[in-house]
Design an enzyme around this catalytic site. Structure first.
Site, PDB file in Angstrom:
ATOM      1  N   TYR A  44       0.632  -0.171  -7.117  1.00  0.00           N
ATOM      2  CA  TYR A  44       1.017  -1.268  -8.522  1.00  0.00           C
ATOM      3  C   TYR A  44       1.289  -0.401  -9.586  1.00  0.00           C
ATOM      4  O   TYR A  44       1.878  -0.618 -10.319  1.00  0.00           O
ATOM      5  CB  TYR A  44      -0.192  -2.134  -8.544  1.00  0.00           C
ATOM      6  CG  TYR A  44      -0.011  -2.909  -9.744  1.00  0.00           C
ATOM      7  CD1 TYR A  44       0.565  -4.137 -10.015  1.00  0.00           C
ATOM      8  CD2 TYR A  44      -0.869  -2.575 -11.197  1.00  0.00           C
ATOM      9  CE1 TYR A  44       0.707  -4.668 -11.114  1.00  0.00           C
ATOM     10  CE2 TYR A  44      -0.699  -3.186 -12.142  1.00  0.00           C
ATOM     11  CZ  TYR A  44      -0.002  -4.351 -12.505  1.00  0.00           C
ATOM     12  OH  TYR A  44       0.146  -4.940 -13.517  1.00  0.00           O
ATOM     13  N   ASP A  61       1.407  -9.691  -5.021  1.00  0.00           N
ATOM     14  CA  ASP A  61       2.020 -10.816  -6.029  1.00  0.00           C
ATOM     15  C   ASP A  61       2.958 -10.267  -6.912  1.00  0.00           C
ATOM     16  O   ASP A  61       3.930 -11.037  -7.325  1.00  0.00           O
ATOM     17  CB  ASP A  61       0.701 -11.714  -6.444  1.00  0.00           C
ATOM     18  CG  ASP A  61      -0.198 -10.778  -7.162  1.00  0.00           C
ATOM     19  OD1 ASP A  61      -0.173 -10.695  -8.377  1.00  0.00           O
ATOM     20  OD2 ASP A  61      -1.080 -10.149  -6.559  1.00  0.00           O
ATOM     21  N   LYS A 121      -6.231 -12.421   0.222  1.00  0.00           N
ATOM     22  CA  LYS A 121      -6.044 -12.880  -1.067  1.00  0.00           C
ATOM     23  C   LYS A 121      -4.871 -13.494  -1.469  1.00  0.00           C
ATOM     24  O   LYS A 121      -3.616 -13.059  -1.365  1.00  0.00           O
ATOM     25  CB  LYS A 121      -6.070 -11.771  -1.929  1.00  0.00           C
ATOM     26  CG  LYS A 121      -6.141 -11.825  -3.401  1.00  0.00           C
ATOM     27  CD  LYS A 121      -5.456 -10.673  -4.417  1.00  0.00           C
ATOM     28  CE  LYS A 121      -4.893 -10.829  -5.918  1.00  0.00           C
ATOM     29  NZ  LYS A 121      -3.980  -9.954  -6.020  1.00  0.00           N
TER      30      LYS A 121
END
Ligand code: B12
Lengths: 519, 247
Positions: free
Chosen positions: A262, A297, A369
């Site tokens: 990330y 996400d 998640k």
């Protein structure tokens, strides 16, 4: 449980390429360290505190050793050597350095066996503490019962830790299982962890060890009131990834956002720095029994959720493979994905169901998640509430592990008290309404949902193969991930990466590797 | 009451003309019981509502309750007196815009876009600028007569202005998404003040956008135009070229 029919050899080949990608980085992971890894070692040795200007003592010491070209031995040696010489505690040594009374590199070399003994004792002491925290968590769950599945995860983000406590307690009583304290804007780009309790944040509250402690205590109290263990989570990401992991381990956080890539892609942090930092962070989380969560996400907030669905799958597999290298067990890997398809698309629900099932199929043991709709949520709070209900339905039907509840006011502000309560009501209603529904229906092998999932996996396989062939750094450099180009030697925090010397020592990494049976 | 709309006297409409019926939802530190309802009722009364109905009160714990209510307002507005500033240029397609530039300006125009200061949300400015575009409208990068530079996220005002000077820009497009504590107003003001100090303000168009920006606010802050939620590349492009042609 709904299930997809996907050839096992496809799943195996996807995993194989992911493994090839991560295992080619072993030379980097074994031969380098970073300033935040060294600051983590200081924190684990029991050193905390800050200078008058707010600079944390761990930063001060690491910067000083770096300026003396002494960091490549590792901070543990210098501190232990000073302890042997002075007879002081680690914190006292640190304070003396801070006050300018002690110069670590000027102290004569003490007998090696004594230095090693001091180092090992301090390491053991902290590992014992972390294991005690782990045992405490386990005994709470034994006493009150396990976490719900899917767990209700809500955020607090007022900027003021005391206001956060109020909201977290209310959320716990309303039914939340997990409380996330969102960090203040851009904390990920600070190359230090602020010190002490904080009451001013922006879009979130600073992650500090004291804030962790305050929230942990509040949640333990509310848990005792309602006979339930309330889990706490934060973000081990950005330039201080392992330090935050260590703080979480010490203060008994239960989950930690801890993604392998990330920072590289979405925060422009140097790729080598990020990979080194995630390697050690995840080891700390593993030994502390903290569930890690990954951030797939994020690919979908900037790209189309259908077109780029395969990037989520590919990233999940890479994240898993890196986590295994750090000794995280599949039950503690909260692999991430999100419900981000444009609600105007026909059959968007079928797509979402398909993607969610694919994740569940690939990671059957993971407390997956699941991120809520955000990007397509508008100021129409009523519509947002419906979309969130659909999201909750997919989660229950596909066995997701941790449900990050969508807020009806997502497009407006960080959640208000009532927004959170409504989100919890929404999830409770939907989870209950379709509780056993999926045990009675099956997915048509030849139908859209199954075919769509297989197609996404196919795309992920060819993508992973391409990355494996060129190597992760080349792929990042060419912009293969999220169309974002990242060079191996650029990005924030690169100056904080260094090659370890022959006599480098990080007693915590060594000890944790032993504990986790790594190499 | 008649069902005819009197533009000088407008109230919310529930199910009868000018009934003034409104829906209100909020939370406050009261008990979810009769005393809490009464507290909510008194509050709404002070806000000028009548026929108050507290249709829902729920305990949020920690001493708070969530309240949903209806009430009638006696306030009204006169539509004939309302003035808002909106961007009122005719919206052209990409092809029409390109043709317009060719005919009226006869040169390529230069656009510089950025999401400035603390803000890292790029999706909005990308929707306006990126080749790929957004919702079936190509972004400015695809316009043949536009030379478009997208500087990305967290661009400092000084860097944006330096680039604008260097490239002799015709228009600057700024995005601001985060609005907490009015940070967008602060950031937008900082940029325009620096532009004025550097003598750049009148050399190019300054345009801002974001979900909580509107034309009115933009004008107030010293910009040439502002675009809010749901705006498209075509809206901005048409505005820019029309304005430049009229200069
Ligand atoms: C995606 C997203 C992110 C992504 C951004 C990724 C990226 N590279 O852009 C990530 C995860 C990084 C992120 C981070 C944060 N976010 Co955010 N994010 C969002 C989200 C979900 C969607 C925004 C979006 O992409 N919309 C889609 C685009 C197309 O719409 P748009 O931006 O409005 O743009 C349109 C118009 O406004 C206009 N427009 C926009 N700019 C311009 C410019 C010009 C010149 C013109 C003409 C037009 C124009 O045209 C566009 C097309 O119509 C919103 C919630 C929401 N649904 O709005 C929250 C939201 C904006 N984020 C928020 C917050 C608080 C944050 C964080 C502070 C959280 C934290 N504590 O870390 C950080 C801040 C990071 C930073 N430094 O800015 C809040 C802001 C609250 C407020 N009102 O201030 C929101 C509303 C969520 C919430 N409810 O809390 N976020």
């Amino acid at each position: 449980m709904l299930h997809l029919t996907i050839p096992q050899d496809k799943i195996d080949s996807a995993r194989g390429f992911a493994k090839q990608i991560t295992h080619s980085l072993e030379e980097l992971l074994n031969s380098y360290s970073s300033v935040t890894i060294e600051r983590t070692v200081l924190r684990l040795l029991g050193i905390d505190g800050a200078l008058e200007d707010g600079t944390p003592i761990p930063n001060y010491i690491v910067d000083q050793l770096k300026s003396k070209n002494a960091l490549d031995k590792g901070v543990a040696y210098w501190i232990s050597n000073a302890i042997v010489y002075t007879g002081l505690s680690a914190q006292e040594v640190a304070n003396s350095v801070k006050d300018g009374k002690l110069e670590l590199t000027q102290i004569a070399q003490q007998p090696t066996t004594e230095v090693i003994k001091v180092m090992n004792d301090l390491t053991q002491k902290m590992i014992d503490h972390i294991k005690q925290q782990r045992a405490a968590r386990e005994s709470y769950f034994a006493k009150y019962g396990p976490r719900n599945t899917p767990s209700l995860y809500v955020i607090v983000a007022t900027g003021n830790i005391y206001e956060d406590v109020l909201q977290a307690k209310a959320a716990a009583k309303q039914g939340a299982d997990i409380i996330a304290v969102i960090r203040s804007t851009a904390q990920s780009l600070l190359d230090y962890v602020p010190y002490g309790a904080t009451t001013e944040g922006f879009g979130g509250t600073f992650a500090t060890q004291e804030n962790f402690r305050i929230m942990r205590k509040a949640l333990d109290e509310v848990g005792a009131e309602i006979n339930k263990y309330i889990s706490l989570t934060n973000y081990a990401s950005g330039l201080c990834m392992p330090e935050i992991a260590a703080m979480g381990a010490m203060e008994r956080l239960d989950l930690m956002l801890n993604d392998a890539m990330y920072g590289i892609l979405f925060r422009d942090i140097n790729p080598q720095r990020t990979l080194l930092d995630q390697y050690f962070s995840r080891m700390i989380n593993a030994v502390a029994g903290i569930e890690i969560q990954t951030g797939e996400d994020n690919y979908l907030t900037t790209s189309d959720a259908i077109e780029k669905a395969y990037t989520v799958t590919a990233s999940q597999l890479i994240n898993e493979s890196f986590a295994l290298l750090s000794g995280v067990s599949p039950e503690k890997m909260g692999i991430g994905h999100a419900f981000e398809i444009d609600p105007c698309i026909e059959n968007s629900f079928s797509y979402e169901l398909s993607h969610a099932l694919l994740t569940k199929t690939l990671f059957p043991h993971s407390p997956i998640k699941y991120m809520p709709p955000t990007k397509h949520v508008t100021g129409n709070i009523f519509e947002a509430y419906i979309i969130n209900a659909m999201f909750n339905m997919v989660a229950q039907m596909t066995g997701q592990g941790v449900q990050l509840l969508g807020m009806l006011t997502e497009a407006v502000h960080t959640p208000h008290l009532a927004d959170r309560a409504l989100a919890i009501d929404n999830a409770k209603y939907v989870f209950n309404a379709v509780k056993d529904f999926s045990s009675e229906i099956t997915i048509d092998k030849e139908g859209f949902i199954n075919k769509r999932a297989e197609a996404v996996l196919d795309e992920a396989i060819s993508f992973l193969k391409r990355v494996a062939e060129q190597g992760l750094f080349n792929a990042l450099e060419k912009g293969e991930f999220a169309n974002i180009k990242r060079a191996q030697t650029s990005g924030k925090g690169f100056e904080g990466v260094f090659r370890k010397s022959e006599d480098y020592i990080n007693p915590f990494m060594d000890k944790i590797k032993q504990e986790l049976n790594l190499d | 009451m008649s069902t005819k709309i009197d533009k000088t006297f407008i109230r919310p409409y529930g199910d009868t003309m000018n009934d003034g019926r409104m829906q209100i939802s909020f939370s406050m530190p009261v008990k979810a019981d009769e005393s809490g309802k009464e507290a909510a009722r008194q509050l709404l009364k002070q806000m000028g509502l009548d026929e108050i109905e507290i249709c829902y009160i729920a305990d949020l714990s920690e001493g708070f309750a969530h309240i949903v209510a209806y009430g009638n307002t006696s306030a009204f507005v006169d539509l004939t007196k309302i003035q808002v500033k909106t961007v009122d240029t005719d919206v052209m397609t990409m092809e029409e815009t390109d043709e317009f530039v060719e005919q009226h300006l006869g040169r390529k125009i230069t656009i510089i876009g950025a999401c400035i200061e603390s803000d890292a949300h790029t999706v909005g400015i990308d929707a306006i600028l990126n080749m790929k575009g957004y919702n079936h409208r190509y972004g400015l990068e695809r316009y043949k007569w536009f030379n478009t530079v997208n500087m990305g996220a967290q661009v400092l005002s000084e860097d944006l202005l330096a680039k604008a000077r260097e490239m002799n820009a015709d228009a600057i497009l700024v995005s601001q998404i985060v609005t907490q504590k009015n940070i967008h107003v602060k950031n937008l003001t900082r940029l325009i003040e620096m532009a004025e100090a550097e003598g750049l303000r009148d050399k190019m168009l300054f345009i801002c956008g974001g979900p909580r920006i509107n034309h009115d606010l933009a004008i107030e802050l010293g910009y040439d135009a502002g675009f809010g939620a749901g705006s498209y590349s075509t809206d901005v492009a048409s505005f820019i070229v029309t304005k430049l042609a009229n200069k």
